[in-house]
Design a protein around this motif. Structure first.
Motif, PDB file in Angstrom:
ATOM      1  N   PRO A  84       0.932  -0.736  -0.143  1.00  0.00           N
ATOM      2  CA  PRO A  84      -0.255   0.049  -0.267  1.00  0.00           C
ATOM      3  C   PRO A  84       1.006   1.735  -0.125  1.00  0.00           C
ATOM      4  O   PRO A  84       1.815   0.942   0.423  1.00  0.00           O
ATOM      5  CB  PRO A  84      -0.716  -0.119   1.270  1.00  0.00           C
ATOM      6  CG  PRO A  84       0.003  -1.079   2.193  1.00  0.00           C
ATOM      7  CD  PRO A  84       1.047  -2.183   1.686  1.00  0.00           C
ATOM      8  N   LEU A  85       0.382   2.235  -0.552  1.00  0.00           N
ATOM      9  CA  LEU A  85       0.990   3.482  -0.466  1.00  0.00           C
ATOM     10  C   LEU A  85       0.637   4.282   0.958  1.00  0.00           C
ATOM     11  O   LEU A  85       0.258   3.692   1.465  1.00  0.00           O
ATOM     12  CB  LEU A  85       0.146   5.096  -1.422  1.00  0.00           C
ATOM     13  CG  LEU A  85       0.381   3.681  -3.105  1.00  0.00           C
ATOM     14  CD1 LEU A  85      -0.336   4.933  -3.811  1.00  0.00           C
ATOM     15  CD2 LEU A  85       1.950   3.777  -3.350  1.00  0.00           C
ATOM     16  N   PHE A  86       1.707   5.100   1.406  1.00  0.00           N
ATOM     17  CA  PHE A  86       1.504   5.634   2.670  1.00  0.00           C
ATOM     18  C   PHE A  86       0.185   6.112   3.361  1.00  0.00           C
ATOM     19  O   PHE A  86      -0.276   6.176   4.229  1.00  0.00           O
ATOM     20  CB  PHE A  86       2.687   6.851   2.850  1.00  0.00           C
ATOM     21  CG  PHE A  86       2.574   7.382   4.261  1.00  0.00           C
ATOM     22  CD1 PHE A  86       3.430   6.209   5.213  1.00  0.00           C
ATOM     23  CD2 PHE A  86       2.004   8.344   4.890  1.00  0.00           C
ATOM     24  CE1 PHE A  86       3.068   6.325   6.995  1.00  0.00           C
ATOM     25  CE2 PHE A  86       1.200   9.145   6.231  1.00  0.00           C
ATOM     26  CZ  PHE A  86       2.792   8.359   7.054  1.00  0.00           C
ATOM     27  N   GLN A  87      -0.391   7.160   1.792  1.00  0.00           N
ATOM     28  CA  GLN A  87      -1.696   7.318   2.465  1.00  0.00           C
ATOM     29  C   GLN A  87      -2.875   6.325   2.685  1.00  0.00           C
ATOM     30  O   GLN A  87      -3.632   6.772   3.588  1.00  0.00           O
ATOM     31  CB  GLN A  87      -2.704   8.304   1.127  1.00  0.00           C
ATOM     32  CG  GLN A  87      -1.926   7.696  -0.232  1.00  0.00           C
ATOM     33  CD  GLN A  87      -1.190   7.932  -1.295  1.00  0.00           C
ATOM     34  OE1 GLN A  87       0.367   8.417  -0.550  1.00  0.00           O
ATOM     35  NE2 GLN A  87      -1.749   8.392  -2.569  1.00  0.00           N
ATOM     36  N   ASP A  88      -2.747   5.146   2.553  1.00  0.00           N
ATOM     37  CA  ASP A  88      -3.750   3.707   2.388  1.00  0.00           C
ATOM     38  C   ASP A  88      -3.029   3.622   3.723  1.00  0.00           C
ATOM     39  O   ASP A  88      -4.211   2.571   4.229  1.00  0.00           O
ATOM     40  CB  ASP A  88      -3.127   3.135   1.347  1.00  0.00           C
ATOM     41  CG  ASP A  88      -3.640   3.287  -0.270  1.00  0.00           C
ATOM     42  OD1 ASP A  88      -4.388   4.098  -0.241  1.00  0.00           O
ATOM     43  OD2 ASP A  88      -3.073   3.013  -1.190  1.00  0.00           O
ATOM     44  N   ILE A  89      -2.454   3.578   4.399  1.00  0.00           N
ATOM     45  CA  ILE A  89      -2.731   3.352   5.499  1.00  0.00           C
ATOM     46  C   ILE A  89      -1.958   3.968   6.939  1.00  0.00           C
ATOM     47  O   ILE A  89      -1.639   4.052   7.791  1.00  0.00           O
ATOM     48  CB  ILE A  89      -0.678   2.375   5.816  1.00  0.00           C
ATOM     49  CG1 ILE A  89       0.244   2.980   5.313  1.00  0.00           C
ATOM     50  CG2 ILE A  89      -1.182   1.330   4.481  1.00  0.00           C
ATOM     51  CD1 ILE A  89       1.387   3.559   6.717  1.00  0.00           C
ATOM     52  N   ALA A  90      -2.205   5.939   6.044  1.00  0.00           N
ATOM     53  CA  ALA A  90      -2.217   6.407   7.205  1.00  0.00           C
ATOM     54  C   ALA A  90      -3.270   6.718   8.855  1.00  0.00           C
ATOM     55  O   ALA A  90      -2.782   6.574   9.571  1.00  0.00           O
ATOM     56  CB  ALA A  90      -2.781   8.113   6.456  1.00  0.00           C
ATOM     57  N   GLU A  91      -4.475   6.308   8.032  1.00  0.00           N
ATOM     58  CA  GLU A  91      -6.071   6.348   8.911  1.00  0.00           C
ATOM     59  C   GLU A  91      -5.337   4.580  10.381  1.00  0.00           C
ATOM     60  O   GLU A  91      -4.712   5.255  11.283  1.00  0.00           O
ATOM     61  CB  GLU A  91      -6.756   5.674   8.584  1.00  0.00           C
ATOM     62  CG  GLU A  91      -8.074   5.406   9.459  1.00  0.00           C
ATOM     63  CD  GLU A  91      -8.109   7.426   9.523  1.00  0.00           C
ATOM     64  OE1 GLU A  91      -8.667   7.343  11.127  1.00  0.00           O
ATOM     65  OE2 GLU A  91      -8.323   8.750   8.242  1.00  0.00           O
ATOM     66  N   GLU A  92      -4.507   3.553   9.514  1.00  0.00           N
ATOM     67  CA  GLU A  92      -4.217   2.861  10.957  1.00  0.00           C
ATOM     68  C   GLU A  92      -3.126   3.082  11.826  1.00  0.00           C
ATOM     69  O   GLU A  92      -3.227   3.283  12.975  1.00  0.00           O
ATOM     70  CB  GLU A  92      -4.281   1.652   9.687  1.00  0.00           C
ATOM     71  CG  GLU A  92      -3.617   0.389  10.763  1.00  0.00           C
ATOM     72  CD  GLU A  92      -4.515  -0.217  11.788  1.00  0.00           C
ATOM     73  OE1 GLU A  92      -4.921  -0.674  13.083  1.00  0.00           O
ATOM     74  OE2 GLU A  92      -6.001   0.448  11.434  1.00  0.00           O
TER      75      GLU A  92
END
Length: 330
Positions: A84-92
């Motif tokens: 995943p890209l960072f923006q995809d895991i930022a919430e977690e």
């Protein structure tokens, strides 16, 4: 044995009320060490107030560029292609960090990499304080031969399984941090907590090619780890120290220390554009130190106190930049 003795000592006393209520022990692996490098894997161990593990989390991250020193972290372009890209895991990532003190070995590096990734994703990192285990080991006076993670681990008998793998490094650090925390609590040691200021202004520069556009290591050599950015020499002589309440003058030597809301290079660029000399260290010739934490233990802050160097915070410096006095002619 050391941890058992420390636990016994704490059993008869209350836990320090001033200590944080929870910690996020973090390790990130990156494409390199420069400001435009990217995170390629991250791990977080969440600990309670006394350092007990609550849970852990790990992810790889597609940096959208060359993965850097594969011979160190072992993550190739192929391994990261589907990550995943960072923006995809930022919430977690946020849920893992929120409301906790970020703990890392050489914490300023991990914090800066995380803050920049959040800024790129147009988000704000949910971290307000960090604790460096190197600084804590110094506060405790641990008899370590050096400040490497492996030395701290060996001191507490923690076995490393995969050095430079984010999940194992975070596990090792969590296991070494717990007895350090308990020793600090038993000895009444003040934790070396530092404020974290999330980036609110960011300017990125082009990085190396995206994943899939390079072969092998993409020409990434160890010698390219710290690409230096050489600034032009300041054309004006140093007019001396800044006088509190007065104006900055072209040629003044300005040093920066600690976290800033504006990315450091942006601040330095603005200072250079205004005709100031950006100094990488602090000496008796330094005109002004810009820091949001003048009471910190950074070498620049300590020297500023020793030399009596004037100090202003980031907001005040921004106002001063709007009205810089031209250098004297002739």
């Amino acid at each position: 044995m050391l941890e058992d003795l420390t636990t016994a000592a704490l059993s008869s006393t209350s836990w320090p009320t001033a200590y944080p209520k929870g910690y996020a022990v973090v390790d990130v692996e990156t494409t390199g060490l420069a400001r435009d490098d990217r995170i390629i894997s991250a791990a977080v161990y969440r600990l309670d107030a006394r350092g007990e593990v609550q849970d852990h989390w790990y992810t790889t991250v597609n940096p959208e560029r060359d993965p850097g020193p594969v011979w160190i972290h072992g993550l190739t372009s192929e391994a990261l292609e589907g990550a995943p890209l960072f923006q995809d895991i930022a919430e977690e990532f946020t849920t893992r960090l929120e409301g906790r003190v970020l703990v890392a070995h050489n914490a300023v590096f991990d914090w800066q990499m995380i803050a920049r990734e959040y800024a790129r994703a147009q988000r704000e990192a949910p971290v307000r304080q960090r604790l460096c285990t190197i600084a804590l080991s110094k506060e405790l006076g641990l008899p370590l031969p050096n400040h490497k993670l492996e030395s701290l681990a060996a001191h507490y008998g923690v076995v490393q399984r995969r050095a430079h793998h984010a999940l194992d490094d975070a596990r090792v650090l969590a296991e070494a941090f717990r007895p350090s925390l308990r020793a600090a609590a038993a000895g009444g040691v003040r934790l070396p907590l530092l404020e974290c200021r999330p980036l609110t202004e960011w300017s990125d520069r082009p990085a190396t090619p995206r994943i899939g556009q390079q072969a092998g290591y993409g020409g990434y050599r160890p010698t390219s780890w710290r690409p230096s950015r050489k600034r032009p020499a300041c054309p004006y002589p140093n007019p001396g120290r800044y006088e509190p309440g007065g104006r900055l003058k072209q040629g003044m030597r300005v040093a920066f220390s600690g976290d800033t809301s504006t990315e450091r290079e942006l601040l330095e660029d603005r200072a250079t554009d205004a005709g100031l000399h950006v100094a990488t260290s602090l000496s008796r010739l330094t005109s002004l130190l810009v820091t949001n934490d003048p009471d910190s233990g950074t070498s620049k802050a300590v020297k500023a106190r020793q030399f009596g160097t004037p100090v202003v915070d980031e907001a005040a410096f921004g106002q001063l930049l709007a009205d810089v006095e031209p250098a004297s002619q002739g």
